[in-house]
Design a protein around this motif. Structure first.
Motif, PDB file in Angstrom:
ATOM      1  N   TRP A 172       0.262  -8.251  -3.157  1.00  0.00           N
ATOM      2  CA  TRP A 172      -0.824  -9.137  -3.556  1.00  0.00           C
ATOM      3  C   TRP A 172      -2.002  -9.029  -2.597  1.00  0.00           C
ATOM      4  CZ3 TRP A 172      -1.355 -12.090  -7.859  1.00  0.00           C
ATOM      5  CH2 TRP A 172      -0.202 -12.386  -8.616  1.00  0.00           C
ATOM      6  N   THR A 173      -3.214  -9.162  -3.146  1.00  0.00           N
ATOM      7  CA  THR A 173      -4.399  -9.358  -2.322  1.00  0.00           C
ATOM      8  C   THR A 173      -4.689 -10.869  -2.284  1.00  0.00           C
ATOM      9  OG1 THR A 173      -6.079  -9.322  -4.081  1.00  0.00           O
ATOM     10  CG2 THR A 173      -5.292  -7.190  -3.233  1.00  0.00           C
ATOM     11  N   PRO A 174      -5.511 -11.332  -1.349  1.00  0.00           N
ATOM     12  CA  PRO A 174      -5.848 -12.762  -1.328  1.00  0.00           C
ATOM     13  C   PRO A 174      -6.607 -13.226  -2.569  1.00  0.00           C
ATOM     14  CG  PRO A 174      -6.338 -11.746   0.796  1.00  0.00           C
ATOM     15  CD  PRO A 174      -6.034 -10.636  -0.164  1.00  0.00           C
ATOM     16  N   GLU A 175      -7.188 -12.279  -3.316  1.00  0.00           N
ATOM     17  CA  GLU A 175      -8.019 -12.636  -4.475  1.00  0.00           C
ATOM     18  C   GLU A 175      -7.245 -12.620  -5.797  1.00  0.00           C
ATOM     19  OE1 GLU A 175     -10.052 -11.090  -1.062  1.00  0.00           O
ATOM     20  OE2 GLU A 175      -8.767  -9.970  -2.458  1.00  0.00           O
ATOM     21  N   HIS A 176      -5.940 -12.756  -5.752  1.00  0.00           N
ATOM     22  CA  HIS A 176      -5.110 -12.763  -6.968  1.00  0.00           C
ATOM     23  C   HIS A 176      -5.141 -11.430  -7.719  1.00  0.00           C
ATOM     24  CE1 HIS A 176      -5.177 -17.436  -7.273  1.00  0.00           C
ATOM     25  NE2 HIS A 176      -4.270 -16.981  -6.439  1.00  0.00           N
ATOM     26  N   GLU A 177      -5.341 -10.344  -6.982  1.00  0.00           N
ATOM     27  CA  GLU A 177      -5.166  -9.014  -7.548  1.00  0.00           C
ATOM     28  C   GLU A 177      -3.857  -8.443  -7.004  1.00  0.00           C
ATOM     29  OE1 GLU A 177      -9.797  -7.517  -7.889  1.00  0.00           O
ATOM     30  OE2 GLU A 177      -8.730  -7.302  -5.996  1.00  0.00           O
ATOM     31  N   ILE A 178      -3.308  -7.490  -7.744  1.00  0.00           N
ATOM     32  CA  ILE A 178      -2.064  -6.862  -7.315  1.00  0.00           C
ATOM     33  C   ILE A 178      -2.307  -5.369  -7.170  1.00  0.00           C
ATOM     34  CG2 ILE A 178       0.393  -6.519  -7.794  1.00  0.00           C
ATOM     35  CD1 ILE A 178       0.174  -8.920  -9.758  1.00  0.00           C
ATOM     36  N   ILE A 179      -2.045  -4.852  -5.989  1.00  0.00           N
ATOM     37  CA  ILE A 179      -2.130  -3.404  -5.769  1.00  0.00           C
ATOM     38  C   ILE A 179      -0.753  -2.817  -6.040  1.00  0.00           C
ATOM     39  CG2 ILE A 179      -2.571  -1.571  -4.099  1.00  0.00           C
ATOM     40  CD1 ILE A 179      -4.478  -3.475  -2.683  1.00  0.00           C
ATOM     41  N   ILE A 180      -0.714  -1.814  -6.910  1.00  0.00           N
ATOM     42  CA  ILE A 180       0.555  -1.191  -7.265  1.00  0.00           C
ATOM     43  C   ILE A 180       0.513   0.300  -6.927  1.00  0.00           C
ATOM     44  CG2 ILE A 180       1.004  -2.832  -9.122  1.00  0.00           C
ATOM     45  CD1 ILE A 180       0.281  -0.541 -11.108  1.00  0.00           C
ATOM     46  N   ARG A 181       1.692   0.840  -6.714  1.00  0.00           N
ATOM     47  CA  ARG A 181       1.833   2.300  -6.651  1.00  0.00           C
ATOM     48  C   ARG A 181       2.325   2.738  -8.018  1.00  0.00           C
ATOM     49  NH1 ARG A 181       5.157   3.179  -2.266  1.00  0.00           N
ATOM     50  NH2 ARG A 181       7.004   3.084  -3.572  1.00  0.00           N
TER      51      ARG A 181
END
Length: 811
Positions: A172-181
């Motif tokens: 998770w990022t602090p901005e409610h985004e999700i970084i995925i591989r």
């Protein structure tokens, strides 16, 4: 046929093994009902607390997979086991249902909208805990899902695009985004195996020593290399809560990603060539790059070379940067360790390791934080004036903790714990953690006082406690402690004073459940969960922690189970199953410490010996088998003598209690316990039978060390020979059952270990049986395999232990 199995059969044929006489197919069998019913008992949910402890996730896991599940296509390359259809691991025990339970009031809420056929994993809460992300594995891939924790509604965010080959595929990022591989959309079709090889497979050494432990599932040819590169090919993407996504940074064989506490930067590790046929993927060369969160490269922090030439010994490590992590107390500051001895523990050097830091924007020079004459063991951060620095040295079992001042690196570390890692009586435990404003786990403390939780080892067994530890005076103050007849430990501290906390409480016949405790308000603890006892049929069995002496005066212990209502004075002696796992110590005093708790819940795993208490046996579980070598002596120099003395003392104890029949005692163990079993049967006639699961029996096949043995075969050939049951197969007169997973990937316990040992036993006329379990690894997973294993063990014990007298009468 599986390529690895084909290779194994070819090897056996080459060495003259008759496959017809050694390999016979049978159908899966089921043990007696009293054992099978216990195996089929429902599993207890796993629990994950939120930051405040106001609520918990209940993760209801699926039961054991079927053998059909295990038999699905599996790719074994570079030390990994992959499902080629999903680009994820082939062997996981997933979650099949998800609930939320409130700590106060106990309300339980079912998460709605879960996948139709849930195989969930990778659970991760957003920093503000408004959302929960998880992965879902389908037959064709892995997708990303999210739960809105305000409505408890789940929904799918992506298609089956995640690449989970090496785990850690979302953050998770602090901005409610999700970084995925994700799998690289441009990676194309899976490489096809050539119809014929393009040439021979060649490996060459240029004279540099390259000792390595024995590994399974390594790359074997160019096609394996192409497959590994294909399945590692990844693209990082940022996914929004509306399901939209975009790529960030370049694609590559991405090994891991880690977001800075403030969410501004990513550390990305990318594997590169050359690959190796000698070591697994974790030791392949890789670059460590710092990116902005949008994918722009800021700096290459390190270029880690191929790790094929590591020195021998358990205190050996890699040269160059390692353990690269973000400081938990800073927005974006990296720290790492660099060995100054080339990774060779034999090098005499005062400053063996240096820990460095580098702060954003990463344009300056690395700064020295501290150093150690030993090996780096980690840092528990608090703030810029206080952190706990750990050092270790495996050879002597040294475990040291010091306070460092990160803002003043010139200030010398202040040692406040200096102990043997084996010493459980003097273990103050681990720091309690809390979550800081950056959403990171940091040490809970008040000035120099650190809150700690300890297992609470004592001569009466483990009695866990919560304490404060003064890092200046080294004084410990116990705030709360488990009380008999319970085994209870703190799992979540709820306030800054550690007066409110959640415990996990259990007893011999009481299923572990969570309790809310408040020592300040002095109110009675409140039970939070009410998980049912999963093993009704063994309620009432008797359990006791017993102590006794070895012939040299060393104190030993074991946990003894007997059937419900059993009274040795009235019912006479019982057949016994003794189960153990040897451990090496550098101190006789520490080896004599009592381990375990007589109040712990009787939990059954697939490999437990406790099943046989339902069959009228007495069980000696966790039977201590210490191997001690003090000072300059190595424990294994006296392995056989001490092992036999341990067994003799245990037998004398169970017989002296009036419980065990000396002539009807079986012994068994798994892995190193199997190795122990074979050694006991090679050098004694103390037992009626033995059971050895997934063991190693010829130490010349693990020539660069095993377990805690740091010397190589060439440094101590007599130790390797004398400790190998294979060397003494001609001496075995006791029936021994060998069981092994056909796909064992544990270092050193290749299936051929059991195959060659069985042939040695058979060749010398021993009574033995070898069982290979298809598709099983070092631990067994499929329900059919587990039930069959228990059937094999039960049949063996009934014939050669319980009914030994009848068997001898027939002779």
């Amino acid at each position: 046929m599986n390529r690895r199995v084909t290779k194994l059969i070819f090897t056996l044929a080459f060495f003259g093994v008759s496959l017809g006489s050694n390999f016979a197919q049978t159908t899966y069998q089921i043990p007696p009902k009293e054992i099978a019913d216990l195996v089929n008992s429902p599993s207890t949910p796993s629990v994950v607390f939120n930051k405040s402890g106001d609520w918990m996730l209940l993760l209801e896991r699926a039961g054991n997979p079927s053998i059909e599940d295990l038999a699905q296509p599996e790719l074994r390359i570079a030390g990994l086991r992959l499902n080629p259809a999903t680009s994820g691991p082939s062997r996981t025990r997933s979650v099949e249902n998800l609930k939320v339970k409130m700590t106060a009031g106990g309300e339980e809420i079912q998460i709605k909208g879960l996948p139709a056929k849930p195989k969930m994993d990778g659970f991760s809460l957003s920093r503000d805990e408004k959302y929960l992300a998880f992965t879902q594995t389908e037959s064709t891939g892995i997708s990303l899902w999210v739960v809105d924790m305000s409505t408890f509604q789940a929904r799918q965010l992506t298609e089956n695009i995640l690449n989970d080959v090496m785990g850690g595929s979302l953050i998770w990022t602090p901005e409610h985004e999700i970084i995925i591989r994700a799998t690289n959309p441009a990676r194309g079709e899976i490489p096809k195996a050539p119809a014929a090889p393009s040439g021979p497979i060649v490996q060459e050494s240029s004279g540099n020593a390259a000792p390595n432990r024995t590994y399974q599932d390594l790359l074997a040819n160019p096609h394996d290399e192409a497959l590994f590169a294909y399945f590692m090919d990844s693209q990082l993407m940022v996914v929004n809560l509306d399901g939209s996504k975009k790529p960030i940074g370049p694609s590559g064989m991405i090994k891991s990603m880690d977001l800075s506490p403030d969410g501004s930067y990513l550390v990305v590790e990318t594997i590169k060539k050359p690959f190796s046929y000698l070591v697994p993927a974790s030791r392949f060369p890789y670059d460590v790059d710092i990116w902005t969160k949008t994918g722009q490269k800021v700096k290459t922090l390190a270029q880690i070379p191929l790790d094929e030439n590591r020195p021998t010994g358990f205190d050996a490590t890699v040269a160059g940067p390692r353990n690269i992590n973000w400081r938990a107390d800073q927005p974006a500051t990296l720290y790492w360790v660099e060995a100054q001895d080339g990774g060779d523990a034999k090098v005499e050097i005062a400053e063996r390791e240096i820990i460095y830091t580098l702060k954003a924007p990463f344009s300056g020079e690395k700064q020295k934080l501290t150093s150690t004459a030993y090996r780096f063991g980690g840092i528990a951060w608090s703030d810029d004036t206080f952190a706990i620095f750990s050092e270790r040295w495996s050879r002597t079992r040294m475990d040291r903790k010091s306070v460092i001042n990160p803002s003043d690196p010139k200030q010398a570390p202040r040692v406040f714990i200096d102990r043997s890692s084996d010493d459980i009586y003097n273990d103050p435990g681990d720091p309690v953690v809390t979550v800081n404003e950056l959403g990171q786990r940091v040490v809970l403390r008040k000035n120099d006082l650190v809150f700690m939780t300890s297992e609470g080892g004592s001569s009466e067994g483990s009695m866990p406690y919560l304490s404060t530890f003064d890092t200046q005076t080294k004084e410990e103050k116990i705030l709360w402690r488990s009380q008999a007849p319970y085994y209870e430990r703190v799992v979540k501290v709820l306030d800054d004073e550690a007066t409110a906390f959640i415990t996990l409480k259990e007893s011999t016949d009481i299923q572990p459940n969570y309790w809310l405790v408040n020592t300040r308000k002095r109110i009675a603890p409140i039970q939070v969960t009410d998980f049912a006892h999963p093993y009704e049929s063994i309620k009432g069995i008797q359990k006791q922690l017993v102590t006794y002496e070895r012939n040299d005066g060393l104190n030993l212990s074991a946990v003894v189970y007997t059937p419900a209502g059993y009274d040795p004075a009235k019912d006479g002696t019982l057949p016994v199953l003794m189960w153990a796992y040897p451990r090496e110590y550098k101190s006789a005093e520490i080896a004599a410490q009592v381990r375990g708790s007589k109040y712990a819940f009787t939990r059954l795993s697939w490999g437990s010996p406790i099943y046989w208490v339902t069959r009228g046996y007495a069980i000696m579980d966790q039977t201590e088998m210490p191997i001690v070598g003090e000072g300059e002596e190595e424990p294994n120099d006296y392995f056989i003598e001490q092992l036999v003395a341990n067994a003799e003392a245990a037998i004398d104890k169970i017989v002296g209690m009036g419980i065990g029949d000396r002539m009807r005692i079986g012994v068994g163990g798994h892995s190193y316990g199997a190795f122990m079993t074979a050694n006991l049967l090679s050098h004694t006639n103390l037992f009626a039978a033995g059971i050895a699961r997934s063991g190693a029996y010829n130490r010349t096949l693990t020539p660069f060390g095993f377990q805690y043995e740091q010397r190589t075969y060439w440094e101590a050939p007599e130790v390797y020979f004398n400790m190998s049951p294979f060397s003494f197969a001609h001496k075995v007169e006791t029936p021994i059952l060998l069981i092994h997973g056909e796909a064992d990937n544990n270092s050193g316990t290749f299936p051929i270990q059991s195959e060659r040992y069985y042939n040695a036993l058979k060749g010398h006329g021993a009574t033995t049986r070898l069982v290979f379990l298809p598709h099983e690894s070092h631990g067994y997973a499929a329900k059919e395999s587990i039930l069959h294993t228990l059937w094999e063990m039960d049949t063996w014990l009934e014939k050669y232990v319980k009914n030994k007298n009848k068997l001898e009468e027939k002779k």
